[in-house]
Design an enzyme around this catalytic site. Structure first.
Site, PDB file in Angstrom:
ATOM      1  N   SER A 169       0.857  -1.184   0.000  1.00  0.00           N
ATOM      2  CA  SER A 169       0.000   0.000   0.000  1.00  0.00           C
ATOM      3  C   SER A 169       0.891   1.231   0.000  1.00  0.00           C
ATOM      4  O   SER A 169       2.042   1.179   0.433  1.00  0.00           O
ATOM      5  CB  SER A 169      -0.845  -0.002   1.280  1.00  0.00           C
ATOM      6  OG  SER A 169      -1.365   1.273   1.564  1.00  0.00           O
ATOM      7  N   TYR A 175      -1.732  -1.216  10.638  1.00  0.00           N
ATOM      8  CA  TYR A 175      -1.876  -1.431   9.193  1.00  0.00           C
ATOM      9  C   TYR A 175      -0.630  -0.928   8.464  1.00  0.00           C
ATOM     10  O   TYR A 175      -0.058  -1.623   7.618  1.00  0.00           O
ATOM     11  CB  TYR A 175      -3.119  -0.702   8.697  1.00  0.00           C
ATOM     12  CG  TYR A 175      -3.374  -0.827   7.226  1.00  0.00           C
ATOM     13  CD1 TYR A 175      -3.978  -1.958   6.695  1.00  0.00           C
ATOM     14  CD2 TYR A 175      -3.023   0.198   6.345  1.00  0.00           C
ATOM     15  CE1 TYR A 175      -4.223  -2.069   5.330  1.00  0.00           C
ATOM     16  CE2 TYR A 175      -3.271   0.101   4.992  1.00  0.00           C
ATOM     17  CZ  TYR A 175      -3.865  -1.038   4.481  1.00  0.00           C
ATOM     18  OH  TYR A 175      -4.099  -1.143   3.131  1.00  0.00           O
TER      19      TYR A 175
END
Lengths: 269, 269, 269, 269
Positions: free
Chosen positions: B143, B156
């Site tokens: 990401s 995350y």
């Protein structure tokens, strides 16, 4: 699915080596290709090989007039431009800074920066409106030299770092209409990148310097253990140049056979 | 040219969102796709939609037994595997560290790291030999959160940094037989990434948090001004998973619509 | 502990702004400083302020003769050189490429690249042997513009990317005797970086462009919410220039108040 | 100028190796140091060596209770905390993924991730308010393994990538009150990083694996040709932990003796 079906793709520096390999691949993906190269001899040979179907032009990417002439010829022949792939470059012969004669520094600097960096800037300036009209794309060539040492000498390395950052900024200035990305190869089989005239090395090619050492080094150091051909780079350039890339802009893809992740401690033999 | 003609491609976490979009694209590129997903309900729906032609399996990427069962089923059905695309993930609900109850930290950490990182490691371990037999490829999902702050909460974000580095190391350990690369998306329309059970957020989806703000933020900040769909990511994954990628390994491609190069001073309005 | 006790440190572009702030800090850390600046007026003022104890010289970093004269003066005055800090630079006025007149491109390119990149290369070439004699260090100035868009216009951005890669290569060529590192500031209060003569902007300073917007932007976007002064950058430069840095070479330190990790979705207000 | 004069600095994992070297340097820069280490034996020896003036505590960074006890003891002894330096870590013994027994993967993953990543997260959570009260700083330890392959095995590498991204996000969440940065060493002489218990390698130290090869490799590959000591890393940590760092947050400083810029083609012999 042909990635570039119906697209017109200009490859600057496309007369040989990486640029020609990429141009051939783009053609296989359905593009009408246009090739601009500074070498009269390469242009002559390519015209002969490719015939009148393909627009092959002689011109110097560092000269606005040559780029304007190329633009006019593209408009006349094809009426549009979908993608500009920049593949020109000069190598610096890997000459260490301390061995570069002080009185050659100015000439060396301008020669390499003008081709490797200004050429992209001028192309971006001259072709933007055509690209914009088709939500087109630019793909510029940098190098793993932009990421770590010993991918060339100081001047070549600095030019490649400049292109890496240029990709960021052009993507910013040309958004949302035109996507701009870079590709950073490591080594390329039979690279035709010539050395600098300012050091009297313009008869040298990157793949000559020093050839056997380079091949065997690359095979042993790169994780995938092969020296890729110009054509092997085609799919990456073609994707970035195509309408199927709807997400990437301002990024450089490192296409290095794993060179930047090569072994430190372990031999993988 | 179909990139994945005749190839068998497993998409873990392929039951919805990014994974499903990528799987559909791989199928359009000629692949026999296999989908593994933890959700019984998603698996049931997909089986209904895709019919008996496509192998869709329920299984948990954090459990070796489930991965082994998936491996056995692939061998039985297709006799080979060419590419493994990892698309599973859990979001952390963007909860700031200082608002995370101290007594939930252990559970939160394990829950997200096991799915987002260990799942890839175990898959790599279990499927390597099949991939090796076909000079195959792995593509993992990280990401933009791996590159800069505020792409998620601390847990995350840390998992995505872990995946970015994992790509380097797996490429190294699996070379020259298997290429390993990553893709780093920014935002994805209708992302189905769920929040963590350990914070009671497992009914939340990434695209819910906070939905309108996210959409309008992404449109205004990203250079290309659109929130791409799962399918839009398909061409990048498919290329990296295919035999046509002969050069890239150990790299992560940032597919962010220009988010990391967003305006600082200027509004581009 | 004074980091630079007894060291001679040359700051090129040290007549004002970042360079002068860094030079003052180096002096506070015990260095004999030498300042080279192209501006006759700044040199005159500094001589007046600093008195005969400090060697302040007028000279142009793009001219080998001026660098040689500086070298000779340093040897005469101090007999040695321990560190070279490069702080010169020109800004490009943030003019978008599409608004740059085509016929100014050549001049703009050479003007900014010669100062921002060639100046460092020539300094490295001319001062290497002095630095080598003392196991010295070089510290060059790049910018967050090297890392992401909108830190300047295309030419400035490209020069800063060039410097980032130059640091890698100089560290490589000069090892193990001389360490070479970079510093990448974001914004600097009262920056004296002037605009390009080739666009008629040489009376503009970076901090003028557009001043209030810049200040308030920087305060709101940067995580630490302040626009640092030139002097605030001193400790980083001084450490990298000192003998106490035994480990770092070939690296650029991003000193950006958190600008590259600024908020995406969240306002932190 | 003493960088840390009057400051209280906690070094977690400070009982030996890198952490202890950094702690000693911080003390030389004027700090009251506090050391937390999991090893009862190291704590006993350090107490003996450092005497009652220095707070040395046994505790496990993966346990909230131990961190809370450390916090209480710091408040009682010093009444404040200015900086938290995280130096704990476990190595993974460089065991390739394909040689890691499948049934050990779960244990290995949790063991290394809990110490190398969760330990930093929990520390950040527990000590934030003390750091905030003094506009303090955190400095976390990652590794060149976060940047390129072969700096460890897959699990170690993934943890170090996680820390690199964690630095970004913690800097974001803790701004503007607390600055958070990372340091990424390459190799360290006499590293005391132990191997994983889950593979039965907890009697191994990083510097044992394989010792002579490591030393000679590091000397030949790193540009500065030496394996730095723990103390050599002190000045970087101390600067980042100090009030004199007013600009950097969210950044990781690569302190690698030039390893990431090591030779490709050339031997520099």
């Amino acid at each position: 699915m042909q990635l570039l079906n119906g697209d017109v793709v200009l490859v600057t520096g496309g007369g040989s080596g990486l640029g020609l390999g990429v141009a051939r691949h783009c053609r296989a993906e359905g593009a009408e290709i246009v090739i601009l190269d500074v070498s009269t001899e390469k242009v002559r040979q390519l015209k002969e090989e490719l015939g009148p179907e393909v627009l092959v032009m002689q011109g110097d990417v560092t000269k606005v007039d040559d780029l304007q002439a190329c633009r006019a010829a593209i408009l006349e022949r094809h009426g549009k431009l979908n993608a500009l792939i920049g593949a020109q470059g000069i190598f610096d012969g890997n000459v260490p800074l301390l061995q570069t004669p002080v009185d050659r520094m100015d000439g060396l600097f301008d020669e390499i920066f003008h081709v490797n960096v200004k050429g992209y800037l001028l192309s971006a300036r001259i072709f933007f409106d055509l690209l914009q009209a088709n939500n087109g794309a630019m793909v510029l060539t940098t190098s793993t030299a932009a990421y770590a040492a010993d991918g060339g000498g100081v001047v070549y390395t600095a030019t490649k770092g400049a292109v890496r950052s240029l990709v960021n900024q052009l993507a910013f200035e040309f958004a949302p209409d035109v996507r701009v990305n870079g590709v950073a190869p490591a080594g390329i089989a039979n690279s035709q990148l010539r050395g600098p005239r300012s050091l009297g090395l313009d008869e040298q090619k990157q793949s000559d310097i020093p050839k056997d050492a380079f091949l065997s080094m690359f095979r042993s150091l790169s994780l995938l253990q092969d020296l890729p051909t110009p054509e092997d780079h085609g799919p990456i350039y073609a994707f970035l140049a195509s309408r199927y890339n709807k997400i990437m802009t301002g990024q450089t893809v490192v296409a290095d056979q794993g060179l930047l992740n090569r072994p430190v401690l372990h031999s993988r033999g």
